[in-house]
Design a protein around this motif. Structure first.
Motif, PDB file in Angstrom:
ATOM      1  N   GLN A  71       0.824  -1.165  -0.146  1.00 40.57           N
ATOM      2  CA  GLN A  71      -0.086   0.094  -0.141  1.00 40.57           C
ATOM      3  C   GLN A  71       0.685   1.197   0.019  1.00 40.57           C
ATOM      4  OE1 GLN A  71      -3.166  -0.147  -0.429  1.00 40.57           O
ATOM      5  NE2 GLN A  71      -4.208  -1.711   0.313  1.00 40.57           N
ATOM      6  N   SER A  93      -5.960  11.738   4.711  1.00 36.04           N
ATOM      7  CA  SER A  93      -6.216  11.795   3.206  1.00 36.04           C
ATOM      8  C   SER A  93      -7.425  12.361   2.596  1.00 36.04           C
ATOM      9  CB  SER A  93      -5.659  10.535   2.525  1.00 36.04           C
ATOM     10  OG  SER A  93      -6.643   9.582   2.475  1.00 36.04           O
ATOM     11  N   GLY A  95      -8.736  11.484  -0.349  1.00 38.38           N
ATOM     12  CA  GLY A  95      -9.528  10.539  -1.116  1.00 38.38           C
ATOM     13  C   GLY A  95      -8.570   9.290  -1.005  1.00 38.38           C
ATOM     14  N   THR A  96      -8.988   8.039  -1.465  1.00 34.64           N
ATOM     15  CA  THR A  96      -8.399   6.808  -1.395  1.00 34.64           C
ATOM     16  C   THR A  96      -7.459   6.797  -2.394  1.00 34.64           C
ATOM     17  OG1 THR A  96     -10.305   6.073  -3.050  1.00 34.64           O
ATOM     18  CG2 THR A  96     -10.346   5.488  -0.450  1.00 34.64           C
ATOM     19  N   SER A  97      -7.431   7.720  -3.288  1.00 31.29           N
ATOM     20  CA  SER A  97      -6.287   7.788  -4.545  1.00 31.29           C
ATOM     21  C   SER A  97      -5.114   8.376  -3.776  1.00 31.29           C
ATOM     22  CB  SER A  97      -6.750   8.668  -5.606  1.00 31.29           C
ATOM     23  OG  SER A  97      -7.775   8.214  -6.291  1.00 31.29           O
ATOM     24  N   ASP A  98      -5.281   9.006  -2.915  1.00 29.34           N
ATOM     25  CA  ASP A  98      -4.093   9.781  -1.902  1.00 29.34           C
ATOM     26  C   ASP A  98      -3.564   8.596  -0.981  1.00 29.34           C
ATOM     27  OD1 ASP A  98      -4.878  12.113  -3.049  1.00 29.34           O
ATOM     28  OD2 ASP A  98      -6.177  12.542  -1.501  1.00 29.34           O
ATOM     29  N   ARG A  99      -3.887   7.718  -0.974  1.00 31.29           N
ATOM     30  CA  ARG A  99      -3.525   6.455  -0.006  1.00 31.29           C
ATOM     31  C   ARG A  99      -2.050   6.084  -0.028  1.00 31.29           C
ATOM     32  NH1 ARG A  99      -6.828   0.914   1.972  1.00 31.29           N
ATOM     33  NH2 ARG A  99      -5.333   0.431   3.758  1.00 31.29           N
ATOM     34  N   ARG A 100      -1.528   6.008  -1.046  1.00 33.46           N
ATOM     35  CA  ARG A 100      -0.003   5.538  -1.168  1.00 33.46           C
ATOM     36  C   ARG A 100       0.662   6.398  -0.306  1.00 33.46           C
ATOM     37  NH1 ARG A 100       4.309   6.808  -3.043  1.00 33.46           N
ATOM     38  NH2 ARG A 100       3.707   8.548  -4.365  1.00 33.46           N
ATOM     39  N   ASP A 121     -10.113   9.339   3.218  1.00 31.13           N
ATOM     40  CA  ASP A 121     -11.209   9.594   2.602  1.00 31.13           C
ATOM     41  C   ASP A 121     -11.997  10.759   3.483  1.00 31.13           C
ATOM     42  OD1 ASP A 121     -12.565   9.734   0.288  1.00 31.13           O
ATOM     43  OD2 ASP A 121     -13.887   7.894   0.843  1.00 31.13           O
ATOM     44  N   VAL A 172      -2.711  13.893  -7.956  1.00 29.02           N
ATOM     45  CA  VAL A 172      -4.060  13.254  -8.299  1.00 29.02           C
ATOM     46  C   VAL A 172      -4.762  14.456  -8.767  1.00 29.02           C
ATOM     47  CG1 VAL A 172      -6.108  12.003  -7.434  1.00 29.02           C
ATOM     48  CG2 VAL A 172      -3.758  11.163  -6.812  1.00 29.02           C
ATOM     49  N   ASP A 201       3.878  14.403  -3.261  1.00 27.58           N
ATOM     50  CA  ASP A 201       3.650  13.022  -2.894  1.00 27.58           C
ATOM     51  C   ASP A 201       4.996  12.678  -1.934  1.00 27.58           C
ATOM     52  OD1 ASP A 201       2.070  12.438  -4.853  1.00 27.58           O
ATOM     53  OD2 ASP A 201       3.409  12.157  -6.294  1.00 27.58           O
TER      54      ASP A 201
END
Length: 221
Positions: A71, A93, A95-100, A121, A172, A201
């Motif tokens: 992850q 974060s 959203g889930t796209s920011d999870r990494r 999220d 993102v 990032d």
């Protein structure tokens, strides 16, 4: 490039209290393995960031003791220390796209024995989600907020919570988001007083900023 040629900073833990992080994205499997083994020989915990799944699998095949943190897109070699306290840092974060990026920050804290709690999220597109978790943030000493798109989460958070807030722009978003540049510019232009911002990032960098803040607090106790 061999491990010797890479000039590993094996004194960083003694000098700064930080584990050296190895940038993995532009290194070959051979280079990463050589560095990992060199750090293991030196008795240092190794953290490698920005490693995709295929490269991670190839490194682990060569060095089975490596732990893959999918992850976070990271690798570690060596025992991760037990956390010394309850969670001191909240990692949020948009959203889930920011999870990494959020997971990279959480892992970077954990290799230093610092516990964190993740709140994923909770972006401002649904502001109620952030408001719902505000009471859970009260005991935290530092807040790390990862967000892409326009990057508004850290600004809103810094206007609601008294703790130090570290913003992490994430690459993102559509078109004018420009690979995270819009989020970076938005955070840098924030009207929220005292908001700190790291590069796009850079979850690891945010974690190290949080670590420095915590060390400063601990030294005053």
């Amino acid at each position: 490039m061999t491990a010797q040629e890479s000039r590993l900073d094996l004194e960083r833990r003694r000098r700064l209290g930080m584990v050296e992080a190895v940038w993995g994205e532009h290194k070959s499997v051979d280079q990463i393995v050589a560095i990992l083994l060199s750090m293991q020989t030196a008795g240092e915990l190794a953290l490698v960031t920005r490693v995709d799944a295929a490269k991670a699998a190839a490194v682990q095949e060569r060095c089975p003791a490596v732990e893959v943190h999918g992850q976070a897109a990271c690798l570690t070699l060596g025992e991760i220390p037990a956390t010394r306290h309850a969670a001191q840092v909240a990692v949020l974060s948009g959203g889930t796209s920011d999870r990494r990026v959020a997971e990279e920050a959480a892992l970077a804290l954990s290799v230093h024995g610092v516990a964190s709690e993740s709140f994923l999220d909770v972006g401002v597109a649904g502001l109620h989600r952030l408001l719902d978790v505000l009471p859970d943030l009260t005991p935290m000493s530092v807040l790390i907020a990862c967000a892409g798109m326009e990057g508004a989460l850290p600004t809103v958070l810094a206007g609601l919570a008294p703790q130090p807030v570290i913003g992490v722009p994430v690459s993102v978003g559509y078109g004018v988001s420009a690979g995270g540049r819009a989020a970076l510019d938005g955070m840098l232009a924030s009207c929220a007083p005292g908001l700190s911002v790291v590069n796009i990032d850079n979850g690891y960098g945010a974690a190290m900023a949080a670590l420095r803040i915590l060390k400063g607090v601990d030294s005053q106790d």
